[in-house]
Write an enzyme that holds these catalytic residues in place. Structure first.
Site, PDB file in Angstrom:
ATOM      1  N   HIS A  71       0.866  -1.181   0.000  1.00 29.59           N
ATOM      2  CA  HIS A  71       0.000   0.000   0.000  1.00 29.59           C
ATOM      3  C   HIS A  71       0.899   1.226   0.000  1.00 29.59           C
ATOM      4  CE1 HIS A  71      -4.067  -1.651   0.901  1.00 29.59           C
ATOM      5  NE2 HIS A  71      -3.326  -2.703   1.113  1.00 29.59           N
ATOM      6  N   GLU A  96      -5.537  -1.855  11.481  1.00 36.16           N
ATOM      7  CA  GLU A  96      -4.312  -1.085  11.725  1.00 36.16           C
ATOM      8  C   GLU A  96      -4.526  -0.018  12.789  1.00 36.16           C
ATOM      9  OE1 GLU A  96      -2.114   0.516   8.177  1.00 36.16           O
ATOM     10  OE2 GLU A  96      -3.777  -0.438   7.138  1.00 36.16           O
ATOM     11  N   HIS A 250       0.560 -13.018   2.854  1.00 39.64           N
ATOM     12  CA  HIS A 250       0.367 -11.733   2.179  1.00 39.64           C
ATOM     13  C   HIS A 250       1.122 -11.688   0.839  1.00 39.64           C
ATOM     14  CE1 HIS A 250      -0.965  -7.607   1.956  1.00 39.64           C
ATOM     15  NE2 HIS A 250       0.276  -7.204   1.708  1.00 39.64           N
TER      16      HIS A 250
END
Ligand code: HPA
Length: 277
Positions: A71, A96, A250
């Protein structure tokens, strides 16, 4: 033009998004028609857009930062087929920060800048057994399993369809014209950051979810409240836990998102070019 009510403004009482709006408004060549939120591994779409201006989020007053790999946390303004775009490369997840005003920041900023359409994209795990990694899925509806109070006043603005049926059909048509396979399904969101257990995936399946991820639902709820037209696209990056045999990580999510980025870019470009603004 989206309507920001005082109740919605109150949701952001601790986060002065007006600073970001003023900063961007004074630098954008034109108010955006369409806002795009580009999810995990899908941010590259903004790299090839014509007439690009890049704003790293760190340089925008009051703009919150993402910490997730893949990101970028930057904002790109561009123009495509006469449509003015504002693209958010990456988003901040509820896991987060536990703070909705951070998660929803791009949506409120886009709305205040005048964007009437929001295109949300994400990486998701496939629950529907027909889905394979690399598939793109049009989001037809959503289920919010974050168990985090929305904080968003009202009932989605009374919208029966959170996702605009006209935009969704438009996306289906452009995919068919290009010969791009496009799935349709219900996106279910969990808070994360851990992936679901197999039993949780089975529960989501029984309750109607076709794909699972950790984002999007709050953004869509707010956009619908604001009266924005919403289109949602998931990139199925893996089979959800218990559906496939491989272990999730991920890296796999970003690797698959990378693999489909050409199809994703073609679909988005054709979609955007035909959206009435
Ligand atoms: N679960 C939750 N979020 C995700 C997944 C998943 O399987 N894949 C990509 N994002």
């Amino acid at each position: 033009m989206p309507t920001v009510t005082p109740e919605i403004r109150r949701l952001f009482h601790s986060r002065p998004y007006g600073d970001s709006v003023r900063f961007l408004r004074s630098r954008l060549p034109a108010p955006p028609d369409i806002a795009l939120v580009l999810g995990s591994g899908l941010g590259d779409f903004a790299e090839s857009l014509p007439h690009r201006l890049i704003f790293p989020s760190g340089g925008i007053p009051s703009y919150p930062r993402s910490t997730v790999e893949g990101h970028k946390g930057q904002i790109v303004s561009a123009s495509l087929a006469g449509r003015n775009l504002i693209a958010f490369q990456g988003r901040i997840h509820l896991y987060e920060c536990n703070d909705l005003s951070m998660v929803l920041f791009p949506v409120i900023v886009a709305a205040e800048l005048g964007a009437g359409t929001l295109i949300v994209t994400n990486a998701a795990g496939g629950i529907n057994r027909q889905f394979s990694p690399g598939d793109l899925m049009l989001i037809t509806d959503q289920i919010d399993f974050t168990f985090h109070a929305t904080g968003i006043p009202g009932n989605h603005g009374g919208n029966r369809d959170l996702f605009d049926p006209v935009l969704t059909e438009h996306a289906s048509r452009v995919a068919a014209v290009r010969g791009l396979p496009l799935r349709r399904g219900v996106y279910a969101a969990v808070k994360g950051p851990s992936y679901e257990t197999a039993a949780e995936v089975e529960m989501i399946h029984r309750l109607g979810g076709d794909a699972v991820g950790m984002s999007t639902v709050k953004e869509v709820a707010l956009a619908a409240m604001l009266g924005m037209r919403v289109l949602g696209i998931s990139c199925i990056t893996n089979k959800a836990t218990g559906i496939g045999s491989s272990k999730l990580n991920h890296e796999e999510v970003t690797e698959v998102a990378n693999r489909v980025k050409m199809d994703f870019a073609v679909l988005l470009t054709d979609c955007i070019s035909g959206i009435r603004v």
